[in-house]
Design a protein around this motif. Structure first.
Motif, short mmCIF file in Angstrom:
data_model
loop_
_atom_site.label_atom_id
_atom_site.label_comp_id
_atom_site.label_asym_id
_atom_site.label_seq_id
_atom_site.Cartn_x
_atom_site.Cartn_y
_atom_site.Cartn_z
N SER A 193 0.91 -1.21 0.04
CA SER A 193 0.01 -0.03 -0.08
C SER A 193 1.02 1.13 0.05
CB SER A 193 -0.90 -0.04 1.14
OG SER A 193 -1.74 -1.13 1.17
N LEU A 206 -8.69 1.81 -0.46
CA LEU A 206 -9.62 2.43 0.84
C LEU A 206 -10.91 1.86 0.84
CD1 LEU A 206 -8.70 6.19 -0.13
CD2 LEU A 206 -7.33 4.52 1.17
N ARG A 228 5.46 -12.40 5.72
CA ARG A 228 4.07 -12.77 5.98
C ARG A 228 3.91 -14.43 5.65
NH1 ARG A 228 0.51 -8.16 2.97
NH2 ARG A 228 1.45 -6.55 4.32
C1 LIG Z 1 -10.93 -4.00 2.63
C2 LIG Z 1 -9.63 -3.04 2.94
C3 LIG Z 1 -9.84 -1.74 3.29
C4 LIG Z 1 -8.75 -0.89 3.59
N1 LIG Z 1 -8.96 0.35 3.92
C5 LIG Z 1 -7.86 1.30 3.91
C6 LIG Z 1 -8.05 2.55 4.34
O1 LIG Z 1 -9.31 3.12 4.51
N2 LIG Z 1 -7.20 3.32 4.35
C7 LIG Z 1 -5.83 3.05 4.12
O2 LIG Z 1 -4.99 3.82 4.20
N3 LIG Z 1 -5.53 1.69 3.84
C8 LIG Z 1 -6.70 0.98 3.80
N4 LIG Z 1 -6.50 -0.53 3.27
C9 LIG Z 1 -4.85 -0.95 3.15
C10 LIG Z 1 -4.44 -2.07 4.27
O3 LIG Z 1 -4.16 -1.10 5.27
C11 LIG Z 1 -3.33 -2.61 3.80
O4 LIG Z 1 -3.46 -3.31 2.67
C12 LIG Z 1 -2.73 -3.68 4.89
O5 LIG Z 1 -2.14 -2.93 5.93
C13 LIG Z 1 -1.52 -4.43 4.20
O6 LIG Z 1 -0.27 -3.54 3.82
P1 LIG Z 1 -0.01 -3.70 2.29
O7 LIG Z 1 -1.21 -3.53 1.33
O8 LIG Z 1 1.14 -2.89 1.98
O9 LIG Z 1 0.53 -5.11 2.17
C14 LIG Z 1 -7.52 -1.40 3.44
C15 LIG Z 1 -7.34 -2.59 2.78
C16 LIG Z 1 -8.36 -3.53 2.43
C17 LIG Z 1 -8.08 -4.96 1.94
#
Ligand SMILES: Cc1cc2nc3c(=O)[nH]c(=O)nc-3n(C[C@H](O)[C@H](O)[C@H](O)COP(=O)(O)O)c2cc1C
Length: 174
Positions: free
Chosen positions: A17, A121, A163
């Motif tokens: 992310s 998000l 992970r």
């Molecule tokens: C259903 C879902 C909702 C999420 N909502 C948010 C969000 O509202 N804001 C945000 O910054 N990240 C959001 N994320 C990202 C997650 O925080 C992130 O995927 C997780 O921490 C793992 O990190 P990575 O994507 O780097 O592997 C969301 C991810 C998912 C799958």
């Protein structure tokens, strides 16, 4: 440096992310590739019950940040994609969030492969976020906002976290 067996596995494992972006418009041809990738996601009975709104207007990002509590990275984003489910396109009722999840993940992986940064998000199933987004984009009642993907040219790099958890895997029986 870790070695990956092929580019698909590498993209899946190295995607992270990304919430900080260089201030620059995202090339429209790249957005088209992200949308095309989304539309090749698997869906129940191949119904493809989705619609996408591509967003590149700063005033819309401002409005979204007022209704979504974890979307502050949009202040740096060059673009975003709103993934919506259409309950009227469904024969297999109830699958639209699952299908939209697959489309969302395809966008994230495609963005990473194109050296864009992106983050999912969550909108569905939080009703207050869904209502807020519905109003901003004047969505009809049968269209449900599912996720918003913030996109830009990355201004941060992330390590690959550990992970893999062997203890979460069972074979043939719980
Ligand atoms: C259903 C879902 C909702 C999420 N909502 C948010 C969000 O509202 N804001 C945000 O910054 N990240 C959001 N994320 C990202 C997650 O925080 C992130 O995927 C997780 O921490 C793992 O990190 P990575 O994507 O780097 O592997 C969301 C991810 C998912 C799958």
């Amino acid at each position: 440096m870790e070695h990956w067996p092929n580019p698909v596995i590498e993209a899946i494992i190295t995607r992270r992310s990304i919430r900080h972006y260089i201030r620059r418009d995202v090339d429209k041809s790249l957005i088209d590739l992200l949308l095309k990738s989304a539309m090749y996601a698997p869906s129940a009975r191949n119904e493809q019950p989705w619609h996408f709104i591509a967003i590149d207007q700063a005033e819309l990002f401002e409005k979204i940040m007022k209704v979504h509590p974890y979307a502050s990275m949009l202040s740096e984003a060059g673009a975003a994609i709103l993934v919506c489910g259409d309950e009227m396109l469904e024969l297999s009722k109830g699958y639209w969030p699952v299908d939209c999840s697959a489309a969302t993940q395809n966008i994230l992986l495609a963005a990473h492969s194109l050296r864009l940064g992106a983050v999912w998000l969550g909108v569905y199933p939080r009703s207050e976020r869904m209502d807020g987004i519905r109003e901003i984009f004047s969505l009809p009642d049968h269209i449900h906002p599912f996720s918003l993907i913030s996109i830009g040219y990355p201004a941060e790099e992330k390590e690959v976290p550990a992970r893999f958890k062997a203890e979460r895997i069972r074979w043939n029986l719980w």
